[in-house]
Design a protein around this motif. Structure first.
Motif, PDB file in Angstrom:
ATOM      1  N   GLU A   1      -7.268   9.734  -0.359  1.00 21.17           N
ATOM      2  CA  GLU A   1      -5.958   9.951  -0.975  1.00 21.17           C
ATOM      3  C   GLU A   1      -5.134   8.682  -0.811  1.00 21.17           C
ATOM      4  OE1 GLU A   1      -5.916  14.744   0.018  1.00 21.17           O
ATOM      5  OE2 GLU A   1      -4.509  13.395   1.033  1.00 21.17           O
ATOM      6  N   ILE A   2      -4.608   8.188  -1.908  1.00 23.34           N
ATOM      7  CA  ILE A   2      -3.881   6.915  -1.876  1.00 23.34           C
ATOM      8  C   ILE A   2      -2.422   7.133  -1.524  1.00 23.34           C
ATOM      9  CG2 ILE A   2      -3.256   4.863  -3.215  1.00 23.34           C
ATOM     10  CD1 ILE A   2      -5.705   5.578  -5.040  1.00 23.34           C
ATOM     11  N   VAL A   3      -1.747   7.966  -2.316  1.00 25.00           N
ATOM     12  CA  VAL A   3      -0.330   8.271  -2.096  1.00 25.00           C
ATOM     13  C   VAL A   3      -0.023   9.675  -2.619  1.00 25.00           C
ATOM     14  CG1 VAL A   3       0.635   5.927  -2.093  1.00 25.00           C
ATOM     15  CG2 VAL A   3       0.254   7.112  -4.268  1.00 25.00           C
ATOM     16  N   HIS A   4       1.173  10.139  -2.283  1.00 23.59           N
ATOM     17  CA  HIS A   4       1.747  11.384  -2.809  1.00 23.59           C
ATOM     18  C   HIS A   4       0.989  12.635  -2.364  1.00 23.59           C
ATOM     19  CE1 HIS A   4       3.421   8.736  -6.303  1.00 23.59           C
ATOM     20  NE2 HIS A   4       4.013   8.483  -5.145  1.00 23.59           N
TER      21      HIS A   4
ATOM     22  N   ARG B   1      -3.407  -0.243  -9.655  1.00 23.42           N
ATOM     23  CA  ARG B   1      -2.546  -0.704 -10.748  1.00 23.42           C
ATOM     24  C   ARG B   1      -1.473   0.312 -11.124  1.00 23.42           C
ATOM     25  NH1 ARG B   1      -6.245  -4.666  -9.588  1.00 23.42           N
ATOM     26  NH2 ARG B   1      -6.520  -6.150 -11.304  1.00 23.42           N
ATOM     27  N   GLU B   2      -1.804   1.589 -11.043  1.00 27.51           N
ATOM     28  CA  GLU B   2      -0.946   2.638 -11.606  1.00 27.51           C
ATOM     29  C   GLU B   2       0.302   2.924 -10.777  1.00 27.51           C
ATOM     30  OE1 GLU B   2      -5.049   3.190 -13.179  1.00 27.51           O
ATOM     31  OE2 GLU B   2      -4.165   2.756 -11.225  1.00 27.51           O
ATOM     32  N   LEU B   3       0.325   2.491  -9.533  1.00 29.80           N
ATOM     33  CA  LEU B   3       1.430   2.788  -8.628  1.00 29.80           C
ATOM     34  C   LEU B   3       1.995   1.483  -8.085  1.00 29.80           C
ATOM     35  CD1 LEU B   3      -0.774   5.436  -6.969  1.00 29.80           C
ATOM     36  CD2 LEU B   3       1.340   6.051  -8.149  1.00 29.80           C
ATOM     37  N   VAL B   4       3.318   1.399  -7.985  1.00 28.27           N
ATOM     38  CA  VAL B   4       3.956   0.119  -7.674  1.00 28.27           C
ATOM     39  C   VAL B   4       5.100   0.296  -6.677  1.00 28.27           C
ATOM     40  CG1 VAL B   4       3.398  -0.837  -9.944  1.00 28.27           C
ATOM     41  CG2 VAL B   4       5.581   0.353  -9.613  1.00 28.27           C
ATOM     42  N   GLY B   5       5.526  -0.832  -6.092  1.00 26.38           N
ATOM     43  CA  GLY B   5       6.765  -0.857  -5.342  1.00 26.38           C
ATOM     44  C   GLY B   5       7.946  -0.806  -6.304  1.00 26.38           C
ATOM     45  N   HIS B   6       9.163  -0.860  -5.751  1.00 28.02           N
ATOM     46  CA  HIS B   6      10.339  -0.581  -6.587  1.00 28.02           C
ATOM     47  C   HIS B   6      11.620  -1.009  -5.894  1.00 28.02           C
ATOM     48  CE1 HIS B   6      10.964   2.809  -3.784  1.00 28.02           C
ATOM     49  NE2 HIS B   6       9.640   2.899  -3.833  1.00 28.02           N
TER      50      HIS B   6
ATOM     51  N   LYS C   1      -7.517   8.604  -9.746  1.00 30.63           N
ATOM     52  CA  LYS C   1      -7.331   9.827 -10.523  1.00 30.63           C
ATOM     53  C   LYS C   1      -6.339  10.709  -9.777  1.00 30.63           C
ATOM     54  CE  LYS C   1     -11.366  12.260  -8.581  1.00 30.63           C
ATOM     55  NZ  LYS C   1     -12.645  12.943  -8.899  1.00 30.63           N
ATOM     56  N   GLN C   2      -5.709  11.631 -10.512  1.00 27.25           N
ATOM     57  CA  GLN C   2      -4.734  12.537  -9.910  1.00 27.25           C
ATOM     58  C   GLN C   2      -5.352  13.919  -9.743  1.00 27.25           C
ATOM     59  OE1 GLN C   2      -1.016  13.541 -12.097  1.00 27.25           O
ATOM     60  NE2 GLN C   2       0.037  12.781 -10.280  1.00 27.25           N
ATOM     61  N   LEU C   3      -5.072  14.546  -8.599  1.00 21.21           N
ATOM     62  CA  LEU C   3      -5.614  15.879  -8.349  1.00 21.21           C
ATOM     63  C   LEU C   3      -4.823  16.945  -9.125  1.00 21.21           C
ATOM     64  CD1 LEU C   3      -6.375  15.782  -4.509  1.00 21.21           C
ATOM     65  CD2 LEU C   3      -7.853  15.167  -6.446  1.00 21.21           C
TER      66      LEU C   3
ATOM     67  N   THR D   1      -1.089  14.387  -5.763  1.00 21.05           N
ATOM     68  CA  THR D   1      -1.975  13.542  -4.967  1.00 21.05           C
ATOM     69  C   THR D   1      -2.817  12.631  -5.847  1.00 21.05           C
ATOM     70  OG1 THR D   1      -2.126  15.390  -3.417  1.00 21.05           O
ATOM     71  CG2 THR D   1      -3.640  13.546  -3.091  1.00 21.05           C
ATOM     72  N   VAL D   2      -2.755  11.326  -5.555  1.00 16.99           N
ATOM     73  CA  VAL D   2      -3.554  10.330  -6.261  1.00 16.99           C
ATOM     74  C   VAL D   2      -4.669   9.869  -5.332  1.00 16.99           C
ATOM     75  CG1 VAL D   2      -3.549   8.091  -7.426  1.00 16.99           C
ATOM     76  CG2 VAL D   2      -1.541   9.591  -7.584  1.00 16.99           C
TER      77      VAL D   2
END
Length: 273
Positions: free
Chosen positions: A78-81, A167-172, A216-218, A223-224
């Motif tokens: 799981e990467i994030v979220h 690539r799909e998730l970034v800082g802000h 991919k997203q669950l 959850t990514v």
């Protein structure tokens, strides 16, 4: 706030963001103190929410676009979220814990990856390199540089070590809103993107995968995960841009201290060459 507008903060506002950001570090230290095999991710979330609210803060993530937790807790692939729940922590898990706190009208945001009784050097190296990616990005966060300078140094260091860069998730940007402009990707070209100027406050958060960059997203809608199911690591700081060097508003110091005291996390601080 107009779409695409970067909000510049006064010195007084930056100090308020610092208060929120430093409190995130204290919250993550509280979480670190109870991480061990058998504890559920929901328990970690409850401890964090109680700690935040008892000190006059509000969990930034709870209720954000319908998110149910106060923390994003992402385990292994799981990467994030990751949504807190009944999942029990196990030996050899690496766990990204992302926390946001809203205090005095401003958000702070930071993340840290923990290793639970981890003996797998490949996982430890992934964590080490991801943390190094963050600090290299922080070093590029000064007025006159561009967002792409941050992005490029993160990508280069990760890929040099054979890892995939999400690539799909970034800082802000961070401020009165949890997510502001500009976006801060973890990949890109030097000299590209928004010009960094004093008064900007941004969250830099490398998300680095042991294998493919693809995700991919669950089905939970949050959850990514990595597409190849290999582990991912995640570290994040909130920083303010100055003419000289990045002013890091968040801190890992209390978290590192809590890790050192927790016998189940003792492997986290090993430096892998």
């Amino acid at each position: 706030m107009a779409k695409g507008t970067i909000v510049f903060k006064t010195p007084e506002e930056i100090e308020l963001i610092r208060v929120s950001s430093l409190f995130v570090g204290k919250t993550l230290a509280e979480v670190a103190s109870i991480i061990k095999p058998g504890v559920t991710t929901r328990k970690l979330d409850e401890v964090a929410e109680d700690f935040i609210r008892s000190h006059g803060g509000v969990p930034s993530f709870k209720g954000y676009q319908g998110f149910k937790g106060s923390l994003c807790i992402s385990v292994n692939e799981e990467i994030v979220h990751g949504v807190p729940g009944n999942r029990e922590i196990r030996e050899e898990d690496i766990i990204s814990v992302d926390c946001g706190v809203f205090m005095n009208g401003f958000h702070g945001d930071s993340a840290y990856t923990f290793a639970v009784c981890v003996t797998d050097e490949a996982k430890l190296k992934l964590m080490q390199v991801t943390r190094e990616c963050l600090m290299l990005g922080v070093e590029k966060s000064r007025a006159g540089n561009r967002v792409g300078d941050i992005s490029a140094v993160i990508q280069e260091h990760a890929e040099r070590n054979g890892y995939g860069v999400v690539r799909e998730l970034v800082g802000h940007g961070v401020g009165r809103e949890l997510h502001e402009k500009p976006e801060v990707p973890n990949y890109g070209k030097r000299g590209s993107g928004a010009l960094l100027k004093p008064g900007m406050t941004i969250a830099i958060e490398p998300m680095i995968n042991m294998g493919t960059k693809n995700v991919k997203q669950l089905k939970d809608g949050w959850t990514v995960v990595t597409k190849d199911a290999k582990p991912s690591a995640h570290f994040e700081h909130t920083v303010a841009i100055t003419n000289v060097m990045a002013d890091v508003l968040s801190t890992f110091e209390p978290i590192d201290e809590a890790v050192e005291k927790n016998e189940y996390l003792k492997y986290t601080l090993i430096t892998v060459h």
